[in-house]
Design a protein around this motif. Structure first.
Motif, short mmCIF file in Angstrom:
data_model
loop_
_atom_site.label_atom_id
_atom_site.label_comp_id
_atom_site.label_asym_id
_atom_site.label_seq_id
_atom_site.Cartn_x
_atom_site.Cartn_y
_atom_site.Cartn_z
N LEU A 191 -26.12 -28.91 -39.05
CA LEU A 191 -24.83 -29.28 -39.63
C LEU A 191 -24.80 -28.99 -41.13
CD1 LEU A 191 -22.04 -30.31 -39.19
CD2 LEU A 191 -22.89 -32.65 -39.27
N TYR A 192 -25.90 -29.24 -41.85
CA TYR A 192 -25.82 -28.90 -43.28
C TYR A 192 -25.73 -27.39 -43.47
CZ TYR A 192 -31.11 -28.86 -43.75
OH TYR A 192 -32.44 -28.63 -43.63
N GLY A 193 -26.34 -26.62 -42.58
CA GLY A 193 -26.19 -25.17 -42.63
C GLY A 193 -24.74 -24.76 -42.39
N LEU A 235 -29.18 -34.13 -44.24
CA LEU A 235 -27.76 -34.01 -43.90
C LEU A 235 -26.96 -35.19 -44.45
CD1 LEU A 235 -25.31 -32.85 -42.32
CD2 LEU A 235 -25.95 -34.44 -40.51
N ILE A 236 -27.50 -36.38 -44.23
CA ILE A 236 -26.76 -37.58 -44.66
C ILE A 236 -26.62 -37.57 -46.19
CG2 ILE A 236 -26.87 -40.11 -44.77
CD1 ILE A 236 -26.08 -38.78 -42.01
N ALA A 237 -27.68 -37.13 -46.89
CA ALA A 237 -27.58 -37.02 -48.35
C ALA A 237 -26.49 -36.04 -48.73
CB ALA A 237 -28.93 -36.58 -48.93
N PHE A 238 -26.40 -34.93 -47.99
CA PHE A 238 -25.39 -33.93 -48.29
C PHE A 238 -23.98 -34.50 -48.07
CE2 PHE A 238 -22.72 -30.22 -47.41
CZ PHE A 238 -23.06 -29.40 -48.47
N VAL A 239 -23.82 -35.23 -46.97
CA VAL A 239 -22.50 -35.83 -46.70
C VAL A 239 -22.15 -36.83 -47.79
CG1 VAL A 239 -21.14 -37.19 -45.06
CG2 VAL A 239 -22.72 -35.44 -44.22
#
Lengths: 200, 580
Positions: free
Chosen positions: B399-401, B152-156
């Motif tokens: 959250l990434y979903g 998730l953090i990578a996605f953000v």
């Protein structure tokens, strides 16, 4: 080769380190603190008397004697209230096996107390719990049994009813969970009362 | 719904959000390397880990390397869990002398815990030694959750960074998630749970002399063997990490796992705490708190009506039992309702709240048996799982979903007005939409194809526990739960045979890594883009309009994909129940 070195090495070392930290240090530390602060709870909230373990106040026991309060039906195998193999019945709402089991339980309750034959039976008294180890019944299910128990023990109905009401645990903070009666503790208290009235 | 239920739900939501706010802010500081207080305490351990593992704390990885590291680390983890199960008889801490676990169950369990699913084809107290539970399952509870948070953090970062080639370091994100967030929270929760009566000991069991002997198969039974174990430490991370794998077979319905209404409340909050807090972390990292609040609002807009629905249907009870002479009306001295498979201390309200929370999040722990829910009461948890575990969802993965759905939502909005869609200033183009479609389609395909195959082969239909349409629901629920990494079950299905152990194992794998890789691909592509300045034509993504559009997109995709299948299971069963 480059990939293996740059990926496998950190992956394997981190997995090992986390195994040590979260798999060994963490549970040991929790055990240490738990045993120091809350030894009774950490070891199963056992009821002990004269060095003998008589059960846990959190785990239900089966009762099939009409002179005791019955707990909830239990779906554990091979015997009900097997505290080494918790299980629910997993019967679906339209499964005929469920309907048949409930009818049979209702008939059994009514056969030991015909005076209650016209009264609907509180639902928790004839349905199996999720764990098969539920120590509680609803106050309604306990009050339903007062007449039978009092008669079988030759005690005054009011005394037994008072004992039940004494054992009602209310909702936490008046809000969470449900009112309930611990069947094991209630039956222990009942034995105590019966013993006292017999010796009088 | 009773008045108590309404107040209980409101207080629960207030407590949840009240606790998630500070935690969300703290987590943002952790990932930005600005959590000074905690760092003073824990950074010696963190840096010791980096030194031993030859990791540079300032390393930057392109998305391909980030994804490769995620997969390698998880495959390795699954392999270790497999080996531990296959050899546990020869390993220490096995007071009950349990034998080695069979290969297909070991495979299923290894994948299950590495993918944060925690589907359990086995019964805890009679299959896994303490050694396996602690060093295998317990460890994966931490690192699989930390993996979700890291992705998730990578996605953000992909959303925040401009013209960048990299997304940060997986090793650093993994280590920080575990060390600074999961471990301290779990420790505190475990101790609180023990205070309520959750067991935490290394002695195998206690034998009690029962108050009243009963007859069983012609023998008087006078003893009760109470299975014990180091449960609290595992339960704490099972809830906080949205894992859900129980120490005992009955999971959080077992009185040693969840003894009181207070332990129940603590666990309920823990299930949703990190997924909720991450919404605030997200808002903080993209430097616009309104964005995080909009996402959380969309989750609540889906969550609350479904919670009410399950509570109403469970409280209404089972008309068949009522006809047989059962009193299931709620009163001051009885919870009433459909009590088969539920515990008296939780009643209807706390059981329904749990069922909805545990399936909204990809937790999968249960405090009541979902298989015994009323048809529509059980439809809600199943549909929440099928939505892809994005309403709160798993830690990180939820959250990434959800952010993938936000991308689809702005894409649909863009189609309507004929503009190139943007999310947080990043242009959404064909590549992102292709990858987002994979994220949504692959788990859904795994659910539906898996269910169809299981219905066609005898090995799929033989282990059904209930007849008729409910049996179909059991199969559909099993594949939904596996492919979306939830882990709860309609437990009547005996899933330990080779067919289900293998099929669900594959579904769990697809549902986790075939989602993570496209998610990271989108992140990598977004990171490379520049930020389009906000203009008059920009579609704002923090408004009620956007929340409505997002919820609409989720409901539409969820309904179109799954209502036909649901119609064959719970909906038919509900009609059958009405017809009586």
């Amino acid at each position: 080769m480059q990939f293996i070195l740059s990926t496998l090495r950190p992956a394997a070392s981190l997995l090992m380190l986390f195994t040590g930290l979260t798999g060994v240090v963490y549970p040991l530390a929790v055990t240490g603190v738990a045993q120091a602060l809350f030894p009774a709870q950490a070891n199963g909230s056992l009821i002990e008397k004269d060095g003998k373990v008589l059960g846990s106040r959190l785990i239900g026991q089966p009762f099939d004697d009409v002179r005791s309060f019955f707990g909830r039906p239990s779906a554990t195998s091979p015997a009900p209230y097997n505290a080494s193999a918790s299980a629910g019945s997993n019967l679906g709402p339209t499964n005929p096996v469920l309907a048949a089991a409930v009818r049979e339980r209702i008939a059994a309750l009514r056969s030991v107390d015909p005076s209650e034959a016209a009264v609907p039976v509180p639902v928790d008294l004839v349905t199996a719990s999720g764990s098969g180890l539920d120590p509680h019944i609803s106050p309604a299910a306990a009050l339903y049994q007062v007449h039978r128990v009092a008669k079988a023990r030759d005690l005054a109905e009011e005394d037994v009813r008072a004992l039940v009401l004494e054992h009602v645990e209310e909702r936490a903070l008046g809000l969470f969970g449900e009112p309930r009666v611990n069947v094991l503790l209630l039956n222990r208290a009942l034995d105590e009362v019966a013993r006292r009235s017999a010796s009088e | 719904m009773t008045a108590n239920a309404v107040v209980q739900f409101l207080v629960f939501l207030v407590l949840l959000i009240g606790l998630a706010l500070p935690l969300g802010a703290y987590m943002a500081r952790v990932y930005n390397g600005e959590a000074r207080m905690a760092q003073r305490l824990l950074s010696p351990i963190e840096h010791l880990f980096y030194r031993i593992a030859c990791i540079r704390s300032d390393e930057e990885m392109p998305w391909t390397k980030y994804a490769a590291n995620v997969v390698v680390f998880n495959v390795l983890g699954a392999f270790v869990v497999y080996l531990l199960q296959r050899t546990q008889a020869a390993l220490p801490l096995n007071p009950a002398h349990l034998p080695n676990v069979p290969p297909e169950v070991s495979f299923n369990t290894a994948v299950s815990f590495a993918t944060n699913t925690n589907w359990q084809t086995y019964s805890g107290e009679t299959t896994m030694s303490y050694f396996t539970q602690m060093l295998g399952l317990g460890v994966q509870n931490f690192v699989s959750a930390a993996t979700g948070m890291a992705v998730l953090i990578a996605f953000v970062r992909g959303l925040v960074r401009r013209r960048a080639e990299s997304l940060g370091s997986f090793w650093v994100d993994l280590t920080r998630s575990t060390l600074y967030i999961l471990l301290p929270l779990s420790f505190a929760l475990a101790i609180l749970l023990v205070s309520q009566g959750v067991v935490q000991t290394f002695s195998g069991s206690a034998t009690a002399e029962r108050l009243s002997p009963t007859m069983s198969n012609g023998h008087g039974v006078i003893e009760q063997v109470l299975a014990l174990g180091p449960a609290a430490s595992q339960i704490a991370i099972k809830q906080l990490g949205t894992n859900g794998g129980g120490f005992f077979n009955a999971n959080s319905a077992h009185p040693f796992e969840n003894p009181t209404p207070i332990s129940n409340l603590l666990q309920l909050i823990s299930i949703l705490l990190i997924p909720t807090a991450l919404c605030f972390t997200f808002g903080s990292m993209v430097r616009d708190r309104r964005e995080g609040r909009a996402i959380l609002s969309a989750m609540l807009v889906v969550f609350i009506p479904l919670l009410v629905a399950t509570t109403v249907f469970e409280q209404r009870g089972n008309p068949i039992l009522r006809g047989a002479g059962v009193d299931d009306v709620a009163s001051a001295i009885s919870s009433g309702g459909n009590m088969e498979g539920k515990e008296v201390r939780f009643g209807i309200t706390s059981s329904a709240l749990w069922a909805v929370a545990t399936t909204a999040a990809s937790n999968g722990s249960v405090n009541a048996m979902h298989d015994s829910f009323t048809p529509l009461g059980g439809l809600v948890p199943m549909w929440l799982i099928q939505l892809g575990e994005i309403i709160f969802g798993g830690v990180g993965s939820g959250l990434y979903g959800m952010l993938i759905y936000a991308i689809i939502a702005v894409f649909i909005a863009g189609l309507m007005v004929g503009r190139t869609p943007e999310y947080l200033g990043k242009k959404i183009e064909a590549y992102e939409i292709k990858m987002a479609s994979l994220v949504i389609l692959l788990p859904a395909a795994a659910v539906l194809i898996g269910t169809a195959v299981a219905c066609l082969v005898p090995a799929g239909s033989a282990p059904i526990g209930n007849p008729g349409s409910h049996g179909f629901s059991e199969i559909l629920y099993a594949f939904s739960s596996g492919a979306n990494n939830n882990g709860s079950a309609f437990g009547g299905l005996t899933a330990s045979g080779t067919f289900y152990a293998t099929a669900i194992g594959l579904c769990m794998w697809i549902g986790r890594y075939w989602v993570i890789v496209p998610v990271l691909a989108i992140a990598g592509s977004l990171a490379r883009k520049k930020v389009v300045p906000v203009g008059a034509g920009t579609f704002p993504t923090h408004t009620p309009l956007f929340v409505g559009l997002l919820v609409g997109t989720i409901a539409l995709v969820g309904a179109l994909t799954f209502i036909p299948a649901l119609a064959l299971g719970p909906i038919v069963e509900h009609l059958q129940l009405l017809a009586r």
